[in-house]
Scaffold this motif. Structure first.
Motif, mmCIF file in Angstrom:
data_model
loop_
_atom_site.group_PDB
_atom_site.id
_atom_site.type_symbol
_atom_site.label_atom_id
_atom_site.label_comp_id
_atom_site.label_asym_id
_atom_site.label_seq_id
_atom_site.Cartn_x
_atom_site.Cartn_y
_atom_site.Cartn_z
ATOM 1 N N PRO A 295 0.811 -1.220 0.000
ATOM 2 C CA PRO A 295 0.000 0.000 0.000
ATOM 3 C C PRO A 295 0.847 1.273 0.000
ATOM 4 O O PRO A 295 0.328 2.350 -0.226
ATOM 5 C CB PRO A 295 -0.811 -0.110 1.292
ATOM 6 N N ILE A 296 2.143 1.148 0.240
ATOM 7 C CA ILE A 296 3.037 2.299 0.253
ATOM 8 C C ILE A 296 3.849 2.288 -1.034
ATOM 9 O O ILE A 296 4.459 1.279 -1.385
ATOM 10 C CB ILE A 296 3.967 2.254 1.484
ATOM 11 N N ALA A 297 3.877 3.404 -1.727
ATOM 12 C CA ALA A 297 4.626 3.495 -2.984
ATOM 13 C C ALA A 297 6.121 3.450 -2.699
ATOM 14 O O ALA A 297 6.590 3.916 -1.668
ATOM 15 C CB ALA A 297 4.274 4.790 -3.699
ATOM 16 N N GLY A 298 6.878 2.870 -3.616
ATOM 17 C CA GLY A 298 8.328 2.840 -3.513
ATOM 18 C C GLY A 298 8.912 1.524 -3.040
ATOM 19 O O GLY A 298 10.131 1.379 -2.975
ATOM 20 N N MET A 299 8.105 0.536 -2.727
ATOM 21 C CA MET A 299 8.636 -0.727 -2.212
ATOM 22 C C MET A 299 9.442 -1.486 -3.273
ATOM 23 O O MET A 299 10.435 -2.117 -2.958
ATOM 24 C CB MET A 299 7.505 -1.618 -1.689
ATOM 25 N N GLY A 300 9.038 -1.409 -4.525
ATOM 26 C CA GLY A 300 9.797 -2.061 -5.589
ATOM 27 C C GLY A 300 11.159 -1.419 -5.786
ATOM 28 O O GLY A 300 12.147 -2.097 -6.045
ATOM 29 N N ALA A 301 11.221 -0.098 -5.619
ATOM 30 C CA ALA A 301 12.504 0.591 -5.727
ATOM 31 C C ALA A 301 13.387 0.306 -4.514
ATOM 32 O O ALA A 301 14.606 0.232 -4.638
ATOM 33 C CB ALA A 301 12.285 2.089 -5.876
ATOM 34 N N PHE A 302 12.792 0.127 -3.341
ATOM 35 C CA PHE A 302 13.582 -0.288 -2.170
ATOM 36 C C PHE A 302 14.217 -1.650 -2.428
ATOM 37 O O PHE A 302 15.362 -1.894 -2.053
ATOM 38 C CB PHE A 302 12.720 -0.366 -0.907
ATOM 39 N N TYR A 303 13.479 -2.540 -3.060
ATOM 40 C CA TYR A 303 14.003 -3.865 -3.392
ATOM 41 C C TYR A 303 15.215 -3.757 -4.311
ATOM 42 O O TYR A 303 16.168 -4.507 -4.185
ATOM 43 C CB TYR A 303 12.893 -4.704 -4.042
ATOM 44 N N ALA A 304 15.173 -2.785 -5.222
ATOM 45 C CA ALA A 304 16.269 -2.602 -6.173
ATOM 46 C C ALA A 304 17.350 -1.664 -5.638
ATOM 47 O O ALA A 304 18.207 -1.220 -6.390
ATOM 48 C CB ALA A 304 15.729 -2.069 -7.489
ATOM 49 N N HIS A 305 17.325 -1.366 -4.359
ATOM 50 C CA HIS A 305 18.330 -0.538 -3.676
ATOM 51 C C HIS A 305 18.387 0.894 -4.189
ATOM 52 O O HIS A 305 19.437 1.524 -4.143
ATOM 53 C CB HIS A 305 19.721 -1.181 -3.774
ATOM 54 N N ASP A 306 17.278 1.428 -4.673
ATOM 55 C CA ASP A 306 17.209 2.836 -5.062
ATOM 56 C C ASP A 306 16.496 3.575 -3.935
ATOM 57 O O ASP A 306 15.335 3.975 -4.047
ATOM 58 C CB ASP A 306 16.472 2.992 -6.387
ATOM 59 N N THR A 307 17.204 3.757 -2.827
ATOM 60 C CA THR A 307 16.566 4.230 -1.600
ATOM 61 C C THR A 307 16.159 5.698 -1.650
ATOM 62 O O THR A 307 15.173 6.067 -1.008
ATOM 63 C CB THR A 307 17.487 4.005 -0.397
ATOM 64 N N ASP A 308 16.875 6.532 -2.386
ATOM 65 C CA ASP A 308 16.534 7.959 -2.411
ATOM 66 C C ASP A 308 15.158 8.191 -3.026
ATOM 67 O O ASP A 308 14.286 8.822 -2.414
ATOM 68 C CB ASP A 308 17.585 8.753 -3.191
ATOM 69 N N ARG A 309 14.968 7.693 -4.227
ATOM 70 C CA ARG A 309 13.679 7.890 -4.897
ATOM 71 C C ARG A 309 12.573 7.083 -4.215
ATOM 72 O O ARG A 309 11.430 7.531 -4.145
ATOM 73 C CB ARG A 309 13.789 7.525 -6.372
ATOM 74 N N ALA A 310 12.904 5.914 -3.695
ATOM 75 C CA ALA A 310 11.895 5.100 -3.009
ATOM 76 C C ALA A 310 11.426 5.783 -1.725
ATOM 77 O O ALA A 310 10.232 5.767 -1.410
ATOM 78 C CB ALA A 310 12.465 3.724 -2.704
ATOM 79 N N THR A 311 12.350 6.391 -0.997
ATOM 80 C CA THR A 311 11.978 7.087 0.231
ATOM 81 C C THR A 311 11.070 8.272 -0.070
ATOM 82 O O THR A 311 10.075 8.500 0.629
ATOM 83 C CB THR A 311 13.241 7.567 0.977
ATOM 84 N N LEU A 312 11.391 9.014 -1.122
ATOM 85 C CA LEU A 312 10.546 10.139 -1.507
ATOM 86 C C LEU A 312 9.136 9.670 -1.865
ATOM 87 O O LEU A 312 8.142 10.253 -1.407
ATOM 88 C CB LEU A 312 11.172 10.887 -2.682
ATOM 89 N N LEU A 313 9.034 8.609 -2.661
ATOM 90 C CA LEU A 313 7.711 8.081 -3.016
ATOM 91 C C LEU A 313 6.959 7.568 -1.799
ATOM 92 O O LEU A 313 5.747 7.753 -1.673
ATOM 93 C CB LEU A 313 7.843 6.970 -4.054
ATOM 94 N N ILE B 184 7.265 8.577 1.352
ATOM 95 C CA ILE B 184 6.814 9.720 2.156
ATOM 96 C C ILE B 184 5.606 10.385 1.504
ATOM 97 O O ILE B 184 4.614 10.705 2.178
ATOM 98 C CB ILE B 184 7.968 10.719 2.361
ATOM 99 N N ILE B 185 5.665 10.581 0.191
ATOM 100 C CA ILE B 185 4.544 11.217 -0.508
ATOM 101 C C ILE B 185 3.279 10.372 -0.380
ATOM 102 O O ILE B 185 2.192 10.898 -0.106
ATOM 103 C CB ILE B 185 4.902 11.457 -1.988
ATOM 104 N N SER B 186 3.397 9.062 -0.551
ATOM 105 C CA SER B 186 2.198 8.219 -0.483
ATOM 106 C C SER B 186 1.639 8.140 0.933
ATOM 107 O O SER B 186 0.422 8.133 1.120
ATOM 108 C CB SER B 186 2.482 6.828 -1.042
ATOM 109 N N VAL C 270 -2.872 12.601 -5.564
ATOM 110 C CA VAL C 270 -1.438 12.516 -5.260
ATOM 111 C C VAL C 270 -1.047 11.069 -4.963
ATOM 112 O O VAL C 270 0.003 10.588 -5.401
ATOM 113 C CB VAL C 270 -1.075 13.451 -4.092
ATOM 114 N N TYR C 271 -1.903 10.350 -4.238
ATOM 115 C CA TYR C 271 -1.615 8.951 -3.915
ATOM 116 C C TYR C 271 -1.557 8.101 -5.187
ATOM 117 O O TYR C 271 -0.659 7.271 -5.353
ATOM 118 C CB TYR C 271 -2.661 8.404 -2.947
ATOM 119 N N LEU C 272 -2.514 8.310 -6.094
ATOM 120 C CA LEU C 272 -2.515 7.552 -7.350
ATOM 121 C C LEU C 272 -1.285 7.865 -8.204
ATOM 122 O O LEU C 272 -0.685 6.956 -8.784
ATOM 123 C CB LEU C 272 -3.789 7.843 -8.146
ATOM 124 N N VAL C 273 -0.889 9.123 -8.256
ATOM 125 C CA VAL C 273 0.300 9.493 -9.022
ATOM 126 C C VAL C 273 1.541 8.856 -8.400
ATOM 127 O O VAL C 273 2.420 8.354 -9.113
ATOM 128 C CB VAL C 273 0.439 11.029 -9.115
#
Length: 156
Positions: A36-54, A56-58, A105-108
């Motif tokens: 339910p939180i955006a960015g989990m797939g990017a956390f898996y791929a070790h892209d923590t900066d963009r994943a953390t931003l997503l 927080i926004i979600s 914003v959540y959908l985006v």
């Protein structure tokens, strides 16, 4: 020819390390879609900066949406008259605006997370491949080899 085929089937230690440490794009997108939180797939791929931003926004958008929904439920049980009615109408309009904005914003953020998951996985795998000094995954094809047919050049 058999020597070439044998060399391709017997991976070296770098190729084995790549196979063991590479990330699956399908798993990253699945994690992103199920969480339910955006960015989990990017956390898996070790892209923590963009994943953390997503993330927080979600979370902020979901919190604002839930808060405004509860405020609308609270306002629904009140029946003011006169000047208090004007204040309630203002509060209700603000709560509806926040609810709709938070939903958008959540959908985006969720859509961005789905797009980022596969991109971050590809970047991680490419960086891993370069770090292990492995050849590119796909051979570089010259642009003239991609032409579908004979090329005509017009000279004036």
């Amino acid at each position: 020819m058999a020597g070439v085929a044998r060399a391709q089937t017997m991976p070296g230690p770098a190729a084995q390390t790549y196979q063991a440490e590479s990330k699956s794009a399908a798993l990253a997108v699945t994690l992103e879609a199920l969480s339910p939180i955006a960015g989990m797939g990017a956390f898996y791929a070790h892209d923590t900066d963009r994943a953390t931003l997503l993330a927080i926004i979600s979370v902020v958008a979901a919190g604002a949406g839930v808060g405004s929904a509860f405020w609308l439920i609270h306002l629904d049980s009140q029946h003011p008259t006169g000047v208090d009615r004007a204040f309630q109408d203002t509060e209700q309009g603000t709560a509806i605006t926040v609810l709709v904005t938070a939903g958008i914003v959540y959908l985006v953020a969720r859509i961005s997370g789905l797009a980022l998951a596969s991109q971050a996985t590809a970047e991680f795998n490419e960086n891993l491949r370069q770090g292990l000094s492995l050849p590119p995954a796909e051979p570089v094809v010259p642009s003239h080899a991609l032409a579908p047919g004979p090329m005509f050049t017009f000279r004036f």
